[in-house]
Design an enzyme around this catalytic site. Structure first.
Site, short mmCIF file in Angstrom:
data_model
loop_
_atom_site.label_atom_id
_atom_site.label_comp_id
_atom_site.label_asym_id
_atom_site.label_seq_id
_atom_site.Cartn_x
_atom_site.Cartn_y
_atom_site.Cartn_z
N GLY A 187 0.71 -1.10 -0.10
CA GLY A 187 0.28 -0.14 0.14
C GLY A 187 1.06 1.22 -0.08
O GLY A 187 2.37 1.01 0.32
N GLY A 222 -4.01 -1.97 -2.05
CA GLY A 222 -2.30 -2.16 -2.95
C GLY A 222 -2.32 -2.54 -4.15
O GLY A 222 -3.12 -2.84 -4.40
N ASP A 224 -3.94 -12.75 2.49
CA ASP A 224 -5.20 -11.92 3.56
C ASP A 224 -4.54 -11.94 4.53
O ASP A 224 -4.54 -13.14 4.59
CB ASP A 224 -6.00 -12.37 2.69
CG ASP A 224 -7.51 -11.62 3.25
OD1 ASP A 224 -7.20 -10.72 4.47
OD2 ASP A 224 -8.37 -11.28 2.55
N VAL A 225 -4.32 -10.95 5.69
CA VAL A 225 -4.35 -11.36 6.68
C VAL A 225 -5.44 -12.05 7.63
O VAL A 225 -5.18 -12.85 8.86
CB VAL A 225 -3.67 -10.35 7.31
CG1 VAL A 225 -2.12 -9.69 7.06
CG2 VAL A 225 -4.83 -8.99 7.61
N LEU A 251 -0.40 -2.29 9.45
CA LEU A 251 -0.89 -1.65 8.51
C LEU A 251 -1.93 -2.37 7.23
O LEU A 251 -2.74 -0.71 7.09
CB LEU A 251 0.52 -1.13 6.93
CG LEU A 251 1.11 0.55 7.74
CD1 LEU A 251 1.63 -0.40 8.82
CD2 LEU A 251 2.23 0.49 7.03
N SER A 262 -5.84 -2.33 5.68
CA SER A 262 -6.63 -1.97 6.01
C SER A 262 -6.94 -0.68 4.45
O SER A 262 -6.57 -0.25 4.32
CB SER A 262 -7.21 -1.19 7.32
OG SER A 262 -8.11 -1.13 6.66
N TYR A 308 -14.94 1.33 9.58
CA TYR A 308 -13.40 1.68 9.44
C TYR A 308 -12.81 1.98 11.12
O TYR A 308 -12.12 1.62 11.52
CB TYR A 308 -12.98 3.08 8.78
CG TYR A 308 -11.06 3.58 8.96
CD1 TYR A 308 -10.80 2.34 7.77
CD2 TYR A 308 -10.44 4.87 9.15
CE1 TYR A 308 -9.07 2.46 8.69
CE2 TYR A 308 -9.12 4.50 9.01
CZ TYR A 308 -9.01 3.24 7.74
OH TYR A 308 -7.33 3.61 8.21
#
Ligand code: UDP
Length: 321
Positions: A11, A37, A57-58, A78, A80, A155
């Site tokens: 990203g 990203g 993907d986390v 980081l 998101s 968010y």
């Protein structure tokens, strides 16, 4: 050689951080699912033997995968979506469930990995946790004013959860977690079509199209240049004995949105006009970081002025045309 994991490493912020850490001789494991990203941001690093990119993907990060790669000494979390623009397919408003999941389940997964590796963990939180603030500038001690039902809350609330999760791991497992609340940041690698104010205004100005100011443009923001943010993130991660600290990182030079629009027209020497559009729902009226703590604790403050940063950013967008 020490190993750093960066989730969201492809990203805007993650790729600039990767670049800086590679130049300081860290081994960088970049983890990104490319939702917002871009491989373009990291392809220059592929030839560097200290750089590894994992398309992953986390939210679903198998622990067996973690065992196959170098354990982190440091983990920057980081990942998101971060653009609020509802017309933009990479924004958190267009990806509400992914945003909730990456900041909740994704954060828990990364905390677990950091705990197992005995790594230092840095959470990239956000000024959005202050919501539409009734206190300005916002110090870390301000608890915020978030409307849980607002379109931005996927968010805001999930980042608030991520902060809580980090503190829970610190308290229960003695994890060395640190939290950074990032205020509006701009610079190279911010996608031209990301939907945020600087990328939108510069892209429009360079095309000679009208700059779209939402509302009457009297809402304020404070813009931080990326190199300043990166130096703050590194200080926050690598400084000893600041476990559990929460720090605002941003530039306190507060301006009205209309002032940014006029300055960008001037710096690009564009013939673009300003067009006014409806203010998005729940758009915060003001935002300005109180950076007293960052100055005292980290000896950090931004060095790049607004004009200087915008000129560098304009050059970057010109190079993409
Ligand atoms: N904004 C604008 N025109 C644009 C994009 C954004 O007037 O093309 C305004 C937006 O309404 C907000 C501010 O600029 O008040 C910053 O928006 P951005 O999306 O960059 O980030 P935010 O700080 O809202 O998360």
């Amino acid at each position: 050689m020490q190993t750093v994991w960066i989730t969201g490493g492809a990203g805007f912020i993650g790729s600039n951080l990767s670049s800086s850490l590679l130049s300081k001789n860290y081994k960088v494991i970049c983890i990104d699912n490319l939702l917002s990203g871009s491989e373009k941001n990291i392809e220059d690093f592929y030839s560097n033997k200290n750089f590894t990119y994992l398309h992953q993907d986390v939210i679903d990060f198998p622990l067996s995968l973690a065992k196959k790669i170098s354990k982190p000494d440091y983990l920057f979390h980081l990942a998101s979506p971060a653009s609020p623009n509802k017309n933009n397919k990479i924004s958190y408003m267009c990806n509400p469930i992914e945003t909730l999941l990456v900041n909740s389940k994704g954060t828990l997964n990364m905390l677990e990995i950091a705990k197992n590796a005995n790594a230092k963990f840095l959470l990239a939180s956000t000024s959005e946790i202050y919501g539409d603030p009734s206190v300005s500038p916002q110090p870390e001690t301000y608890n915020g004013n978030v409307n849980t039902l607002s379109v931005r809350s996927v968010y805001d609330e999930s980042k608030r959860f991520a902060e809580t999760a980090s503190m829970a791991y610190l308290r229960k497992f003695d994890l060395d977690a640190r939290i950074v609340r990032i205020f509006n940041t701009y610079g190279p690698n911010l996608k031209a079509d990301d939907g945020r104010v600087v990328s939108n205004f510069i892209s429009s100005a360079l095309k000679g199209e009208p700059l779209t100011v939402y509302g009457d443009g009297t809402q304020t923001r404070s813009l931080c240049y990326i190199s300043d943010l990166i130096s703050g993130l590194e200080k926050m991660m690598f400084m000893e004995n600041i476990k559990g600290e929460v720090v605002n990182l941003g530039n306190p030079d507060e301006k009205k949105i209309i002032e940014f629009a006029n300055l960008i027209i001037e710096l690009t020497k564009s013939k673009s006009k300003i067009k006014f559009e409806k203010l998005p729902e729940d758009d915060p009226k003001k935002r300005k970081p109180d950076i007293t703590k960052a100055k005292k604790l980290l000896g950090w403050e931004p060095k790049v002025g607004l004009k200087e940063g915008l000129i560098k950013t304009i050059e970057y967008y010109k190079s993409l045309i």
